[in-house]
Design a protein around this motif. Structure first.
Motif, PDB file in Angstrom:
ATOM      1  N   LEU A  27       0.836  -1.091  -0.004  1.00  0.00           N
ATOM      2  CA  LEU A  27       0.020   0.046   0.027  1.00  0.00           C
ATOM      3  C   LEU A  27       0.981   1.373   0.002  1.00  0.00           C
ATOM      4  CD1 LEU A  27      -3.035   0.318   0.207  1.00  0.00           C
ATOM      5  CD2 LEU A  27      -2.880   1.219   2.516  1.00  0.00           C
ATOM      6  N   ALA A  28       1.856   1.284   0.671  1.00  0.00           N
ATOM      7  CA  ALA A  28       2.880   2.634   0.776  1.00  0.00           C
ATOM      8  C   ALA A  28       3.504   2.571  -0.567  1.00  0.00           C
ATOM      9  CB  ALA A  28       3.870   2.080   1.897  1.00  0.00           C
ATOM     10  N   SER A  29       3.588   1.368  -1.260  1.00  0.00           N
ATOM     11  CA  SER A  29       4.384   1.773  -2.640  1.00  0.00           C
ATOM     12  C   SER A  29       3.500   2.307  -3.629  1.00  0.00           C
ATOM     13  CB  SER A  29       4.828   0.394  -2.887  1.00  0.00           C
ATOM     14  OG  SER A  29       5.783  -0.176  -2.150  1.00  0.00           O
ATOM     15  N   VAL A  30       2.211   2.002  -3.639  1.00  0.00           N
ATOM     16  CA  VAL A  30       1.099   2.191  -4.613  1.00  0.00           C
ATOM     17  C   VAL A  30       0.863   3.574  -4.465  1.00  0.00           C
ATOM     18  CG1 VAL A  30      -0.749   1.319  -3.780  1.00  0.00           C
ATOM     19  CG2 VAL A  30      -0.507   1.346  -6.226  1.00  0.00           C
ATOM     20  N   PHE A  31       0.607   3.770  -3.181  1.00  0.00           N
ATOM     21  CA  PHE A  31       0.141   5.452  -2.738  1.00  0.00           C
ATOM     22  C   PHE A  31       0.973   6.226  -2.569  1.00  0.00           C
ATOM     23  CE2 PHE A  31      -4.078   4.005  -1.080  1.00  0.00           C
ATOM     24  CZ  PHE A  31      -4.910   4.782  -2.182  1.00  0.00           C
ATOM     25  N   ASN A  32       2.677   5.891  -2.602  1.00  0.00           N
ATOM     26  CA  ASN A  32       3.748   6.839  -1.874  1.00  0.00           C
ATOM     27  C   ASN A  32       3.297   7.373  -0.672  1.00  0.00           C
ATOM     28  OD1 ASN A  32       6.066   8.304  -2.011  1.00  0.00           O
ATOM     29  ND2 ASN A  32       5.164   9.702  -3.559  1.00  0.00           N
ATOM     30  N   ALA A  33       2.951   6.444   0.275  1.00  0.00           N
ATOM     31  CA  ALA A  33       2.392   6.827   1.640  1.00  0.00           C
ATOM     32  C   ALA A  33       2.924   5.975   2.673  1.00  0.00           C
ATOM     33  CB  ALA A  33       0.830   6.931   1.412  1.00  0.00           C
ATOM     34  N   PRO A  34       4.149   5.974   3.179  1.00  0.00           N
ATOM     35  CA  PRO A  34       4.780   4.999   4.072  1.00  0.00           C
ATOM     36  C   PRO A  34       3.933   4.968   5.376  1.00  0.00           C
ATOM     37  CG  PRO A  34       6.150   6.914   3.671  1.00  0.00           C
ATOM     38  CD  PRO A  34       5.218   6.934   2.668  1.00  0.00           C
ATOM     39  N   LEU A  35       3.439   6.143   6.111  1.00  0.00           N
ATOM     40  CA  LEU A  35       2.844   6.208   6.993  1.00  0.00           C
ATOM     41  C   LEU A  35       1.499   5.528   6.935  1.00  0.00           C
ATOM     42  CD1 LEU A  35       3.627   9.923   8.385  1.00  0.00           C
ATOM     43  CD2 LEU A  35       4.377   7.994   9.206  1.00  0.00           C
ATOM     44  N   GLY A  36       0.675   5.837   5.991  1.00  0.00           N
ATOM     45  CA  GLY A  36      -0.465   5.456   5.684  1.00  0.00           C
ATOM     46  C   GLY A  36      -0.275   3.580   5.583  1.00  0.00           C
ATOM     47  N   GLY A  37       0.637   3.160   5.035  1.00  0.00           N
ATOM     48  CA  GLY A  37       0.738   1.696   4.783  1.00  0.00           C
ATOM     49  C   GLY A  37       1.142   1.151   5.934  1.00  0.00           C
ATOM     50  N   VAL A  38       1.924   1.799   7.093  1.00  0.00           N
ATOM     51  CA  VAL A  38       2.189   1.189   8.188  1.00  0.00           C
ATOM     52  C   VAL A  38       0.815   1.166   9.123  1.00  0.00           C
ATOM     53  CG1 VAL A  38       3.281   1.450  10.322  1.00  0.00           C
ATOM     54  CG2 VAL A  38       4.503   1.933   8.415  1.00  0.00           C
TER      55      VAL A  38
END
Length: 470
Positions: free
Chosen positions: A209-220
């Motif tokens: 999810l972090a990769s596809v959204f460019n959102a590491p905090l959201g992925g975590v």
């Protein structure tokens, strides 16, 4: 020939000796040389004891790295195939059917994609596909995080084909499932404990999810709030590492800019929070509507399959055809395009288009996924929520000119609120929206509306269930 075999044997023995010396030096192996050279793979892994914290972090790095690469391939494959099949067509403009070929072939593209997915699942996977993230959560709760070892390969292929050919599902949930399956498969291969297997599954989901959204905090946050439900440091640390690695890798190929380019929005006045509260209530009710429409259409597909004895592999083709017949008139409904979301966030989508996408997006998503196709509900929920917020924003702008933010601000908040109502994960949605837009000033309204929407959706379902049992 014999000479080459001897040379290969010497190289193999030297490599084993070097590995033995390295493991002895690092104290990962404590046996004799004879015991080392007689070890099987299982006993070797047991000696390595990768369940320890530091080796496990290295495995989490590997999962983040591989998932990041898969996410890049996933993204680029959908982009290339969709551009090839739908070249030159605007995803927000009115359709132009001056060519009879478009009238005939546009609905057949999603149908062909659905047929491929149906045949692939029936004769390669040899099982009916389950609901993506629901199956991952079920694996965590009931199977100690064990997913089918080749699920990530099958899910990648079917999702790329289904979405790129015009299906109504989104790409975010499938790549999170692919990452989760990758982590689970590696954990099973390395003989990890049940707790470590669940953690590595979460690492894959977060990295995806972090990769596809460019959102590491959201992925975590997605991994710990939605997938695992575990906020302990023991679980949290490897998930952060995997998400960071996956994001860095995807940024190196896809760029580091936010997913959506929007103008700066802010809270005009504190009294405007009342309007965002109303939007949160509407988003919660819309989330219930989305779920009810989806399951009603999915049940309809099951009924016609049994009634007319339709082969299971043909159902995704029927769903794809229905999806194509709707999307050919409203191209903004196609799952591979986010153009209508970005335009809504900038306040440049017409009211009829917003109303049509709001009403029909859950329908086309259900046509694709409910019939047995592949895709996620994350992007459809965001698209429906952006349209709801855009319509609400234009309404309050007309009623209260000069004291409300632009309609794009309400589209952004509506996108997050409706997604939070469906996922019941407001923290994840708040962080993802902040990262994909870079809009800090609008975080307060998003927090308020997202929590309101989640609460309203939960209360609506409780009322509905009590009403049914009474």
């Amino acid at each position: 020939m014999n000479q080459s075999h001897k040379e290969q044997g010497k190289i193999h023995r030297k490599a084993k000796v070097l590995l033995y010396l390295l493991l002895r030096k690092t104290r990962f192996f404590k046996g004799s040389p004879r015991e080392f050279f007689r070890m099987t793979l299982d006993s070797f892994l047991a000696q390595l004891n990768l369940n320890q914290d530091f080796p496990f972090l290295l495995v989490a790095v590997f999962v983040g790295l591989v998932t990041g690469y898969v996410a890049v391939v996933f993204h680029e494959a959908i982009l290339i195939i969709s551009e090839l099949l739908f070249a030159g067509r605007s995803m927000t403009a009115n359709p132009d059917f001056s060519s009879l070929n478009d009238m005939v072939f546009l609905p057949l593209i999603p149908a062909a994609g659905g047929l491929f997915v149906g045949l692939y699942n029936a004769f390669v996977v040899k099982e009916r596909p389950g609901h993506g993230l629901a199956s991952v959560i079920k694996a965590v709760a009931q199977k100690n995080g064990n997913l089918a070892r080749h699920l990530w390969v099958h899910k990648t292929i079917t999702s790329v084909v289904s979405i790129a050919t015009g299906g109504g599902g989104g790409r975010e949930a499938p790549i999170a499932q692919v990452g989760a399956a990758l982590g689970s498969s590696l954990a099973q291969k390395l003989k990890f404990t049940a707790g470590r297997t669940r953690s590595l599954l979460g690492c894959g989901a977060a990295a995806g999810l972090a990769s596809v959204f460019n959102a590491p905090l959201g992925g975590v946050m997605f991994a710990v709030e939605v997938i695992l439900g575990d906020f302990s440091v023991h679980t949290f640390s490897p998930i952060v590492v995997a998400a960071v690695v996956g994001t860095v890798l995807s940024r190196s190929y896809l760029g580091a800019s936010p997913t959506f380019q929007v103008t700066e929005y802010s809270l005009i006045s504190n009294s405007e929070l009342i309007l965002y509260f109303v939007l949160g209530v509407l988003a919660g009710l819309s989330a219930v509507l989305f779920i009810k429409v989806f399951y009603a259409i999915e049940e309809w597909f099951h009924r016609i399959e049994k009634r007319f004895k339709i082969p299971v592999w043909a159902m995704p083709a029927i769903g794809g055809l229905l999806c194509g017949l709707v999307c050919m008139w409203i191209p903004a409904l196609y799952g591979f395009s986010y153009e209508v979301i970005e335009r809504a966030l900038n306040g440049s989508v017409s009211w009829p288009t917003m109303a049509a996408v709001y009403l029909l997006k859950p329908v086309v998503a259900a046509f694709t996924v409910g019939s047995g196709g592949s895709g996620g509900m994350f992007a459809p929920a965001m698209k429906m929520g952006a349209m709801l917020g855009g319509m609400f924003g234009e309404t309050v702008n007309a009623l209260f000119p000069g004291m409300t933010a632009a309609s794009g601000a309400y589209a952004l908040v509506g996108m997050g609120a409706l997604t939070a109502g469906i996922m019941r994960a407001p923290l994840t949605v708040i962080l993802i929206l902040f990262e994909i837009t870079g809009q800090y000033e609008i975080v307060l309204p998003i927090m308020f509306a997202a929590v309101t929407s989640s609460l309203v959706a939960r209360l609506a379902w409780l009322y509905r269930s009590r009403h049914r049992t009474s």
